[in-house]
Design an enzyme around this catalytic site. Sequence first.
Site, PDB file in Angstrom:
ATOM      1  N   GLN A 149      -3.183  12.778   2.004  1.00 22.55           N
ATOM      2  CA  GLN A 149      -3.970  12.757   3.233  1.00 22.55           C
ATOM      3  C   GLN A 149      -5.150  11.794   3.104  1.00 22.55           C
ATOM      4  O   GLN A 149      -5.884  11.837   2.114  1.00 22.55           O
ATOM      5  CB  GLN A 149      -4.505  14.149   3.564  1.00 22.55           C
ATOM      6  CG  GLN A 149      -5.212  14.188   4.920  1.00 22.55           C
ATOM      7  CD  GLN A 149      -5.831  15.526   5.229  1.00 22.55           C
ATOM      8  OE1 GLN A 149      -6.855  15.878   4.675  1.00 22.55           O
ATOM      9  NE2 GLN A 149      -5.209  16.280   6.144  1.00 22.55           N
TER      10      GLN A 149
ATOM     11  N   GLY B  45      -3.227  28.368  10.012  1.00 24.75           N
ATOM     12  CA  GLY B  45      -4.330  29.241  10.377  1.00 24.75           C
ATOM     13  C   GLY B  45      -3.962  30.710  10.300  1.00 24.75           C
ATOM     14  O   GLY B  45      -3.054  31.164  10.990  1.00 24.75           O
ATOM     15  N   ASP B  46      -4.662  31.462   9.431  1.00 22.47           N
ATOM     16  CA  ASP B  46      -4.507  32.910   9.304  1.00 22.47           C
ATOM     17  C   ASP B  46      -3.140  33.352   8.792  1.00 22.47           C
ATOM     18  O   ASP B  46      -2.681  34.453   9.119  1.00 22.47           O
ATOM     19  CB  ASP B  46      -4.806  33.610  10.642  1.00 22.47           C
ATOM     20  CG  ASP B  46      -6.266  33.542  11.029  1.00 22.47           C
ATOM     21  OD1 ASP B  46      -7.083  33.115  10.184  1.00 22.47           O
ATOM     22  OD2 ASP B  46      -6.596  33.883  12.178  1.00 22.47           O
TER      23      ASP B  46
ATOM     24  N   CYS C 281     -10.759  17.968   9.590  1.00 22.56           N
ATOM     25  CA  CYS C 281     -11.833  18.435   8.707  1.00 22.56           C
ATOM     26  C   CYS C 281     -13.105  18.687   9.521  1.00 22.56           C
ATOM     27  O   CYS C 281     -13.564  17.811  10.252  1.00 22.56           O
ATOM     28  CB  CYS C 281     -12.113  17.425   7.603  1.00 22.56           C
ATOM     29  SG  CYS C 281     -13.446  17.964   6.480  1.00 22.56           S
TER      30      CYS C 281
ATOM     31  N   PRO D  85      -3.740  20.702   2.847  1.00 20.62           N
ATOM     32  CA  PRO D  85      -4.697  19.887   2.096  1.00 20.62           C
ATOM     33  C   PRO D  85      -6.046  20.594   2.049  1.00 20.62           C
ATOM     34  O   PRO D  85      -6.563  21.026   3.078  1.00 20.62           O
ATOM     35  CB  PRO D  85      -4.771  18.589   2.911  1.00 20.62           C
ATOM     36  CG  PRO D  85      -4.399  18.998   4.306  1.00 20.62           C
ATOM     37  CD  PRO D  85      -3.415  20.117   4.166  1.00 20.62           C
ATOM     38  N   MET D  86      -6.620  20.720   0.846  1.00 23.72           N
ATOM     39  CA  MET D  86      -7.920  21.375   0.695  1.00 23.72           C
ATOM     40  C   MET D  86      -8.765  20.589  -0.303  1.00 23.72           C
ATOM     41  O   MET D  86      -8.368  20.422  -1.460  1.00 23.72           O
ATOM     42  CB  MET D  86      -7.753  22.819   0.227  1.00 23.72           C
ATOM     43  CG  MET D  86      -7.140  23.742   1.263  1.00 23.72           C
ATOM     44  SD  MET D  86      -6.945  25.441   0.663  1.00 23.72           S
ATOM     45  CE  MET D  86      -5.473  25.254  -0.378  1.00 23.72           C
ATOM     46  N   ALA D  87      -9.910  20.126   0.170  1.00 24.57           N
ATOM     47  CA  ALA D  87     -10.796  19.335  -0.688  1.00 24.57           C
ATOM     48  C   ALA D  87     -11.258  20.166  -1.874  1.00 24.57           C
ATOM     49  O   ALA D  87     -11.662  21.320  -1.729  1.00 24.57           O
ATOM     50  CB  ALA D  87     -12.001  18.863   0.120  1.00 24.57           C
TER      51      ALA D  87
ATOM     52  N   LYS E 236      -2.931  15.874  10.917  1.00 26.77           N
ATOM     53  CA  LYS E 236      -3.381  17.272  10.966  1.00 26.77           C
ATOM     54  C   LYS E 236      -4.563  17.347  11.913  1.00 26.77           C
ATOM     55  O   LYS E 236      -5.560  16.639  11.740  1.00 26.77           O
ATOM     56  CB  LYS E 236      -3.772  17.778   9.575  1.00 26.77           C
ATOM     57  CG  LYS E 236      -4.045  19.283   9.533  1.00 26.77           C
ATOM     58  CD  LYS E 236      -4.147  19.775   8.086  1.00 26.77           C
ATOM     59  CE  LYS E 236      -4.182  21.309   8.038  1.00 26.77           C
ATOM     60  NZ  LYS E 236      -5.454  21.852   8.552  1.00 26.77           N
TER      61      LYS E 236
END
Length: 327
Positions: free
Chosen positions: A71, A202-203, A101, A17-19, A140
Amino acid sequence: MLIGAVAVAEPAVVLAPMAGVTDLPFRLLAKEMGCSLLYSEMVSDKGLLHNNCHTLDMLRIDDRERPVAVQIFGSEPASMAAAARIVARAGADIIDVNMGCPTPKIVKNGEGSALMRRPELARDILAAVVDAVQVPVTVKIRKGWDEESVNAVEIAALAEQAGVAAIAVHGRTREQFYSGTADWDIIRRVKERVKVPVIGNGDVRTPRDAERLLALTGCDAVMVGRASQGNPWIFRQIGHYLRDGGMLPPPSLEERLAVLARHLEMLIGHKGEHIAIREMRRHAAWYTKGLPRAAEIRLRLNQAESREDFALILAALRDRREGRDDE
């Protein structure tokens, strides 16, 4: 992989999920490229309860993208439960609770990763959401608030007790935001502690990163975030590599520009031309990163005011020879 009763195709490669990024058009493109599970942008519980038009519009789901998780974020068990009911009625396959977040405007309200500083409240919110809906609930989280309060394993255990069906772990603390290196060992420790599926985040920037994350942590799925911006092909590349062991070639210039143009048309259909053009400027910068004269391209795209402006810029790009980025 099963999240509750929801089947997630293997190898499980998940869109984070990315705003401002993972709206419906972006999710559909990721799905076409082989993404196993899609997460929406984070949705405010208060926005849903107040019938905010923009917030409600974020609940739009297309059957082609299933399974899809929506989400939600908030800091009160009752309002989060009520918001979850709205999301369930909108047709989400999974409801995810944001406890990761790091942005100041979220944490100052006690939401997002701030909840990791209040484990009992975090547990109560998750239990309330689980009790409120019939669809699976996930969460998350991050490694912790900072290096002095690393508590992802504790939060994960409480989340499992509350009834969540899966846990996504970003291997950075809130203090890190997105800097430094993600700690994959914390993902391994969470996986060893709980029985529900664990999604590592992550990464993960390449197919080999995904393979290493799975091998080092034993997690059940890989979540890709920033590496998918302007690069929906990463889901196809990771999936192919994990299944067959081979590396797919990167998309050609023509394919990159064709998907960029299609993304714009999808955004226009979803939000109207005025909003879509402005939102697409950022996406277009990601799509064209690394191209010859990329800085000049970004400047022109940022000045585009219409779909015709975009078409002219893309047509000019198609006529150029490939070369080295002059950033």
